[in-house]
Design an enzyme around this catalytic site. Structure first.
Site, PDB file in Angstrom:
ATOM      1  N   ILE A 154      35.977  28.216  49.677  1.00 50.70           N
ATOM      2  CA  ILE A 154      36.485  27.962  48.545  1.00 50.70           C
ATOM      3  C   ILE A 154      36.866  29.324  47.702  1.00 50.70           C
ATOM      4  CG2 ILE A 154      34.187  27.935  47.444  1.00 50.70           C
ATOM      5  CD1 ILE A 154      35.464  25.871  45.400  1.00 50.70           C
ATOM      6  N   CYS A 155      37.800  29.284  46.953  1.00 49.41           N
ATOM      7  CA  CYS A 155      38.167  30.324  46.077  1.00 49.41           C
ATOM      8  C   CYS A 155      38.987  31.709  47.008  1.00 49.41           C
ATOM      9  CB  CYS A 155      37.144  30.863  45.310  1.00 49.41           C
ATOM     10  SG  CYS A 155      37.438  32.063  44.024  1.00 49.41           S
ATOM     11  N   SER A 156      38.386  32.815  47.035  1.00 47.19           N
ATOM     12  CA  SER A 156      38.804  33.569  48.006  1.00 47.19           C
ATOM     13  C   SER A 156      38.216  33.707  49.475  1.00 47.19           C
ATOM     14  CB  SER A 156      38.833  35.184  47.492  1.00 47.19           C
ATOM     15  OG  SER A 156      37.271  35.360  47.096  1.00 47.19           O
ATOM     16  N   TYR A 175      41.997  30.294  45.697  1.00 48.29           N
ATOM     17  CA  TYR A 175      42.099  30.550  44.327  1.00 48.29           C
ATOM     18  C   TYR A 175      43.610  31.322  44.254  1.00 48.29           C
ATOM     19  CZ  TYR A 175      41.319  32.866  39.799  1.00 48.29           C
ATOM     20  OH  TYR A 175      41.318  32.710  38.470  1.00 48.29           O
ATOM     21  N   SER A 203      39.149  24.992  49.109  1.00 45.49           N
ATOM     22  CA  SER A 203      39.624  24.664  47.737  1.00 45.49           C
ATOM     23  C   SER A 203      39.696  25.696  46.857  1.00 45.49           C
ATOM     24  CB  SER A 203      38.073  23.922  47.070  1.00 45.49           C
ATOM     25  OG  SER A 203      38.313  23.349  45.908  1.00 45.49           O
TER      26      SER A 203
END
Lengths: 239, 239
Positions: A154-156, A175, A203
């Site tokens: 998720i994100c980075s 992200y 995500s």
């Protein structure tokens, strides 16, 4: 004062589904065993031996991890009775997350290097993802499990996957600010909060962490269980 | 392998708003200072002396607290540069939350008993809220600040407020299962995720924790800042 005992009673008998379902003796045992961080690690090692590989997940995180992206998946998956291990990337010492929260991991990543997991989860957080990208041990951990386990970032977090050549050419999201670093390596999806492509789940960020975790419940358990947990948590955008 | 350094570079230069904004020297100092839990507590005590009472908040939590309801407000408020102290209800030792996460608090509640805060935040979690309801010290902590601070409770947290007669007759919400225990003491609101009545802020549960935290940013800072943080976090139901 009468009011205090009255509400104490209400809390004691708060018989909602938010309650833990262990019986008294088990809880007493668990409390003693989990009394401090050292014992917690011992507990995780014990759990690692009891063969629940398919309904299990490991969340790997280092200094600077995004705390909400560690805690939301851990909590949501544990509610689905998935055996979640929080593994420190560098050691088993308390980890300072990106906004200052200090989390005590269950163990060091190397303590579970021979264990199978249903899912490997990478929270975001720049410093933690950088350490993952630069760690050969972490790369080996992922590659050894690429065929058999879900790999979720998720994100980075997807940057750390790309650094170890995990899932080249698959559909991912992340992200939004790191999109340009990923689109040469993956098929980038802009307009979905959670993207599943085979065993790879990605995500976008903290605000999509509940949906990310519920998707993992759906994949490791089933859709019905994920729906029930979403309802208990009052997450109303999962469907 | 060329790919790993490439993505390491991307992460190092990930110049998004998710990054911490301290300069190198400050970060180096902060890293050294925050190297372990003992030093973290010392850091919080130092912060407590520098007079930022109005833009500050304390999250009080004990064993069995709902971890997401501790971590989401802490992270979101810190992003708004609100000085957040995580205070252990019973002591300053690591706290085992309801789904097994172990968080190291910054200090014990008594270490900040003479400090003013813009907001006092009560996460849910049955066992933690029960201990709050039964603690005279906690009741005194709240009552001393009832006029000057926002008092914010989520999930079953409002039960602990009611136990200490905080905000009788005001509008509140909570985790739906505890509604019947609260409606004789408060005006219960069913259909709002976050309810503000004067200095009392209440919310429903884990799935509303982002909105609860953003409402606190709005009240302690301003609406614009809350909107910007919601955007950074990718929380799309805040408006």
């Amino acid at each position: 004062m009468i009011i205090k005992p009255m509400f104490s009673y209400a809390i004691r008998h708060f018989s909602s589904s938010m309650q833990q379902q262990n019986n008294y003796k088990t809880r007493l045992w668990a409390r003693k065993l989990l009394a401090n961080a050292e014992l917690s690690r011992f507990y995780s090692k014990k759990k690692a031996l009891n063969g629940k590989e398919l309904k299990s997940a490991v969340i790997i995180f280092g200094k600077g991890a995004e705390e909400m992206e560690v805690v939301i998946p851990a909590d949501v998956l544990r509610r689905a009775k998935i055996d979640v291990v929080l593994a420190g990337l560098c050691d088993n010492k308390p980890v300072e997350c990106t906004k200052g929260l200090i989390i005590v991991p269950d163990c060091h990543m190397k303590d579970v290097e021979n264990r199978k997991f249903g899912a490997i989860i990478l929270p975001g957080g720049q410093e933690s993802n950088l350490a993952m990208a630069e760690s050969d041990k972490f790369g080996e951990f992922l590659k050894k499990r690429e065929e058999e386990s879900y790999i979720a970032a998720i994100c980075s977090g997807p940057l750390a996957l790309a650094a170890h050549c995990i899932g080249k050419g698959k559909c991912v999201t992340s992200y939004p600010k790191v999109k340009s670093d990923l689109e040469s390596f993956y098929k980038y999806v802009d307009d979905e909060k959670v993207v599943v492509d085979g065993k790879l789940i990605t995500s976008q960020g903290p605000g999509t962490a509940f949906l990310f975790a519920l998707k993992l419940v759906e994949l490791l358990k089933d859709k019905q269980e994920a729906k029930e947990i979403a309802k208990i948590l009052l997450v109303d955008d999962y469907c």
